[in-house]
Design a protein around this motif. Sequence first.
Motif, PDB file in Angstrom:
ATOM      1  N   PHE A  10      -5.709  -2.007  -8.550  1.00 38.01           N
ATOM      2  CA  PHE A  10      -6.013  -1.772  -6.949  1.00 38.01           C
ATOM      3  C   PHE A  10      -4.517  -3.087  -6.844  1.00 38.01           C
ATOM      4  O   PHE A  10      -3.460  -2.438  -5.865  1.00 38.01           O
ATOM      5  CB  PHE A  10      -7.083  -3.306  -6.208  1.00 38.01           C
ATOM      6  CG  PHE A  10      -6.469  -2.780  -4.677  1.00 38.01           C
ATOM      7  CD1 PHE A  10      -6.890  -2.078  -3.911  1.00 38.01           C
ATOM      8  CD2 PHE A  10      -7.115  -4.080  -4.324  1.00 38.01           C
ATOM      9  CE1 PHE A  10      -6.414  -2.142  -2.658  1.00 38.01           C
ATOM     10  CE2 PHE A  10      -6.383  -4.171  -3.500  1.00 38.01           C
ATOM     11  CZ  PHE A  10      -5.667  -3.118  -2.241  1.00 38.01           C
ATOM     12  N   LEU A  11      -4.392  -4.518  -7.379  1.00 38.23           N
ATOM     13  CA  LEU A  11      -2.708  -4.810  -6.345  1.00 38.23           C
ATOM     14  C   LEU A  11      -1.756  -4.523  -7.406  1.00 38.23           C
ATOM     15  O   LEU A  11      -1.131  -4.419  -6.833  1.00 38.23           O
ATOM     16  CB  LEU A  11      -3.633  -6.329  -7.458  1.00 38.23           C
ATOM     17  CG  LEU A  11      -4.507  -7.505  -7.099  1.00 38.23           C
ATOM     18  CD1 LEU A  11      -4.793  -9.117  -8.120  1.00 38.23           C
ATOM     19  CD2 LEU A  11      -4.449  -7.601  -5.796  1.00 38.23           C
ATOM     20  N   ASP A  12      -2.019  -3.488  -9.114  1.00 43.63           N
ATOM     21  CA  ASP A  12      -0.896  -2.894  -9.037  1.00 43.63           C
ATOM     22  C   ASP A  12      -0.776  -2.013  -8.125  1.00 43.63           C
ATOM     23  O   ASP A  12       0.573  -1.467  -8.167  1.00 43.63           O
ATOM     24  CB  ASP A  12      -1.448  -1.657 -10.552  1.00 43.63           C
ATOM     25  CG  ASP A  12      -1.160  -3.236 -11.367  1.00 43.63           C
ATOM     26  OD1 ASP A  12      -0.894  -4.437 -11.137  1.00 43.63           O
ATOM     27  OD2 ASP A  12      -1.860  -2.874 -13.021  1.00 43.63           O
ATOM     28  N   SER A  13      -1.362  -1.082  -7.787  1.00 41.35           N
ATOM     29  CA  SER A  13      -1.227  -0.160  -6.553  1.00 41.35           C
ATOM     30  C   SER A  13      -0.629  -0.849  -5.194  1.00 41.35           C
ATOM     31  O   SER A  13       0.673   0.281  -4.593  1.00 41.35           O
ATOM     32  CB  SER A  13      -2.192   0.134  -5.494  1.00 41.35           C
ATOM     33  OG  SER A  13      -3.270  -0.267  -5.170  1.00 41.35           O
ATOM     34  N   ARG A  14      -0.641  -2.059  -5.032  1.00 41.38           N
ATOM     35  CA  ARG A  14      -0.084  -2.369  -3.550  1.00 41.38           C
ATOM     36  C   ARG A  14       1.493  -2.691  -4.469  1.00 41.38           C
ATOM     37  O   ARG A  14       2.670  -2.518  -3.339  1.00 41.38           O
ATOM     38  CB  ARG A  14      -0.927  -3.728  -3.824  1.00 41.38           C
ATOM     39  CG  ARG A  14      -1.655  -3.757  -3.050  1.00 41.38           C
ATOM     40  CD  ARG A  14      -2.108  -2.386  -1.541  1.00 41.38           C
ATOM     41  NE  ARG A  14      -2.524  -1.502  -2.513  1.00 41.38           N
ATOM     42  CZ  ARG A  14      -2.699  -0.231  -1.316  1.00 41.38           C
ATOM     43  NH1 ARG A  14      -2.463  -0.381  -0.389  1.00 41.38           N
ATOM     44  NH2 ARG A  14      -2.719   0.723  -1.783  1.00 41.38           N
ATOM     45  N   VAL A  15       1.712  -3.297  -5.407  1.00 43.30           N
ATOM     46  CA  VAL A  15       3.024  -3.389  -6.054  1.00 43.30           C
ATOM     47  C   VAL A  15       3.805  -2.089  -5.791  1.00 43.30           C
ATOM     48  O   VAL A  15       4.912  -2.029  -5.369  1.00 43.30           O
ATOM     49  CB  VAL A  15       3.319  -4.077  -7.522  1.00 43.30           C
ATOM     50  CG1 VAL A  15       3.993  -3.955  -7.804  1.00 43.30           C
ATOM     51  CG2 VAL A  15       2.609  -5.436  -7.125  1.00 43.30           C
ATOM     52  N   ALA A  16       2.908  -0.659  -6.175  1.00 40.53           N
ATOM     53  CA  ALA A  16       3.665   0.489  -6.692  1.00 40.53           C
ATOM     54  C   ALA A  16       4.415   0.668  -5.023  1.00 40.53           C
ATOM     55  O   ALA A  16       5.092   1.869  -4.360  1.00 40.53           O
ATOM     56  CB  ALA A  16       2.975   1.360  -7.024  1.00 40.53           C
ATOM     57  N   ALA A  17       3.479   0.211  -4.542  1.00 39.99           N
ATOM     58  CA  ALA A  17       3.917   0.687  -2.885  1.00 39.99           C
ATOM     59  C   ALA A  17       4.325   0.510  -2.138  1.00 39.99           C
ATOM     60  O   ALA A  17       5.332   0.238  -1.055  1.00 39.99           O
ATOM     61  CB  ALA A  17       2.487   0.358  -1.705  1.00 39.99           C
ATOM     62  N   GLY A  18       5.591  -0.773  -2.963  1.00 42.45           N
ATOM     63  CA  GLY A  18       6.650  -1.632  -2.234  1.00 42.45           C
ATOM     64  C   GLY A  18       5.633  -2.925  -1.588  1.00 42.45           C
ATOM     65  O   GLY A  18       7.417  -3.466  -0.593  1.00 42.45           O
ATOM     66  N   LYS A 169      10.289  -9.919   6.611  1.00 47.49           N
ATOM     67  CA  LYS A 169       9.168  -9.617   4.947  1.00 47.49           C
ATOM     68  C   LYS A 169       9.288  -7.784   4.532  1.00 47.49           C
ATOM     69  O   LYS A 169      10.511  -7.325   5.253  1.00 47.49           O
ATOM     70  CB  LYS A 169       8.146  -9.581   6.058  1.00 47.49           C
ATOM     71  CG  LYS A 169       7.619 -10.787   6.604  1.00 47.49           C
ATOM     72  CD  LYS A 169       6.384 -10.717   7.351  1.00 47.49           C
ATOM     73  CE  LYS A 169       6.103 -11.989   7.992  1.00 47.49           C
ATOM     74  NZ  LYS A 169       4.400 -11.984   8.737  1.00 47.49           N
ATOM     75  N   GLY A 170       9.392  -8.438   2.830  1.00 44.50           N
ATOM     76  CA  GLY A 170       9.041  -6.658   2.361  1.00 44.50           C
ATOM     77  C   GLY A 170      10.957  -6.695   2.103  1.00 44.50           C
ATOM     78  O   GLY A 170      11.202  -5.977   1.924  1.00 44.50           O
ATOM     79  N   GLY A 171      11.977  -7.694   2.489  1.00 46.69           N
ATOM     80  CA  GLY A 171      13.073  -7.965   1.951  1.00 46.69           C
ATOM     81  C   GLY A 171      13.898  -6.301   2.652  1.00 46.69           C
ATOM     82  O   GLY A 171      15.156  -6.524   2.533  1.00 46.69           O
TER      83      GLY A 171
END
Length: 297
Positions: A10-18, A169-171
């Motif tokens: 799930f955490l990996d999915s958040r990374v993939a979602a940006g 936030k979010g770059g």
Amino acid sequence: MSADEIFALFLDSRVAAGCAVKTIKWYKFQLGHYQRWLTDNQQRYNTVKLLHLQQFLASLRGRYSSSTVRQAATAVITFYHWCMQVELLDKDPTVNLKRPKVPENIQPVAARSYVLHMLDKIELLTWVDHRDKLIIRILFSTGIRIGECVNLRVQDVHLEDRRLAIVGKGGRVRYAPFPDELVEPLSQWLTLWRPPVKACDWLFFSATSRGTVRSPITRQAVYDTMKRRAVDAALDWVPPHGYRRGFAVDMLKHGASTRLVQALLGHASIQTTEKYLRLSPDQTQEMFDELWEDLEG
């Protein structure tokens, strides 16, 4: 797969979602509460019912604030929505889970009179005095976050256009306008008062007890500085975020639309901006009196 592996995916999915690094850490922290509760109560993530989730949230009360409990509920709901999306579950146990209510607290706001009084009490004797006064003016005059302020670099200051390049936030990059009155102090800081540190383009630095440069300034250094300056001016302590709220309220008082305030603050959601614009009874009274005077005039 084990529960730990599922949560890691799930955490990996958040990374993939940006999602931003800070957001990933937030999910990890909030879901950490849930993972520990599952283990302690011999429950499995894929068999829990609504009652179990309510018991989990109840276990957090008394140890954490209402806001933290609500955030934990939000993280768990997002996790189970993801489980449904990737077809790990046939039924979402959070469908009827209600997020706990959070009491609405009026957050401290740095009014213009407060800021001007503090600035008036700062004697410009050293480069640190110039730094402190400029930081306070930037925070109140632009509404940028404290983290955005400490991350400013020399090349982010555009004097001719009167704007700061801000990485939020979010770059995301946005440009924060600043008033004419900040052009001269910013110019003087860049040309006269900013320590000539070689091969370093940070705009602000922390100082040692001897007044020499220690390192690029940190959030904690700004907190400590502003608290000390408030004490020197015989003022109650208002955290740096109160200056951001003060900026938002000041813009609203002088006719700015909520959409404009949203853009200036760099909020992705208008709902976040509306929270900033919640006024205390005293602020409401003050704004009413000013508007009424204008109507009578």
